[in-house]
Write an enzyme that holds these catalytic residues in place. Structure first.
Site, mmCIF file in Angstrom:
data_model
loop_
_atom_site.group_PDB
_atom_site.id
_atom_site.type_symbol
_atom_site.label_atom_id
_atom_site.label_comp_id
_atom_site.label_asym_id
_atom_site.label_seq_id
_atom_site.Cartn_x
_atom_site.Cartn_y
_atom_site.Cartn_z
ATOM 1 N N ASP A 57 -81.575 -10.500 -32.066
ATOM 2 C CA ASP A 57 -81.341 -10.026 -30.710
ATOM 3 C C ASP A 57 -79.890 -9.585 -30.578
ATOM 4 O OD1 ASP A 57 -81.078 -9.606 -27.996
ATOM 5 O OD2 ASP A 57 -81.898 -11.559 -27.409
ATOM 6 N N ASN A 108 -79.870 2.152 -30.098
ATOM 7 C CA ASN A 108 -81.025 2.481 -29.264
ATOM 8 C C ASN A 108 -81.437 1.329 -28.364
ATOM 9 O OD1 ASN A 108 -83.483 3.991 -28.512
ATOM 10 N ND2 ASN A 108 -84.534 2.498 -29.781
ATOM 11 N N TYR A 158 -78.848 -0.776 -14.740
ATOM 12 C CA TYR A 158 -79.098 -0.009 -15.968
ATOM 13 C C TYR A 158 -78.329 1.310 -15.919
ATOM 14 C CZ TYR A 158 -81.693 2.963 -19.252
ATOM 15 O OH TYR A 158 -82.048 3.825 -20.261
ATOM 16 N N LYS A 179 -75.517 2.524 -18.602
ATOM 17 C CA LYS A 179 -75.617 3.763 -19.391
ATOM 18 C C LYS A 179 -74.404 4.652 -19.161
ATOM 19 C CE LYS A 179 -79.171 3.192 -21.944
ATOM 20 N NZ LYS A 179 -78.967 3.049 -23.404
#
Length: 191
Positions: A64, A89, A154, A158
């Site tokens: 992880d 990714n 999120y 990003k």
């Protein structure tokens, strides 16, 4: 498409299914040896077997990347394996709007999307610098520039990935290139 990179070694983080698995197939088709990464041993075995079935060299690393200790083990194995192309990714997300995004969700998003990449980049940079060649590809999202109202933390994470990649490209110029791979399929080199 022949990119002239056959024989290179690539690791795609979170590559046991979905976009990551598609990337490993593409890299294998270009002649890369591929290090499949994931957390589920059965899915990793299946993904690597699929690559080997098409004649690719494939190995597996499990762990992880959001866990510092596990990520260190993954990074150590990737460095020993000789990874010279890293595709970051891994990018967990949760659906929260501005009202439902609890404060604890924000560091989780940053850890899973940004720090997971930072851990791997820090571990692989010395080997790339020593060899005089390397590539970091950080998977982005349109959410970085057009925040999604239902994925607020999120989106912020990003945006941080894009900023990190831009700074990294300048720092490593000359031997390691950084790219943002957009979800729409485009690749944006970082100046």
């Amino acid at each position: 498409m022949d990119l002239g990179l056959a024989g290179r070694r690539a690791m795609v983080a979170a590559s046991t299914r979905g976009i990551g698995a598609a990337m490993t197939r593409r890299l294998a088709g270009e002649g890369y040896a591929v290090l499949v990464h994931g957390r589920n041993p059965a899915r990793a075995d299946e993904a690597a077997a699929e690559l080997r079935a098409i004649g690719a060299v494939a190995d597996i690393v499990l762990g992880d990347l959001a866990d510092g200790e596990a990520a260190e083990k993954v990074a150590r194995w990737a460095a020993e394996w000789g990874v010279d192309v890293l595709v970051n990714n891994a990018g967990p997300f949760a659906e929260h709007d501005r009202e439902s995004a609890e404060p604890a969700a924000w560091p989780e998003a940053m850890n899973g999307n940004v720090l997971s990449a930072v851990r791997m980049i820090r571990a692989l940079t010395p080997g790339m610098r020593e060899r005089g060649w390397g590539r970091f590809i950080n998977v982005g999202s349109r959410a970085a520039t057009t925040p999604l109202p239902n994925m607020v933390e999120y989106s912020a994470a990003k945006a941080a990935v894009v900023d990190m990649t831009t700074g990294l490209a300048g720092h490593l110029a000359g031997y390691v290139n950084g790219f943002n791979l957009r979800v729409d399929g485009g690749i944006a080199p970082v100046p």
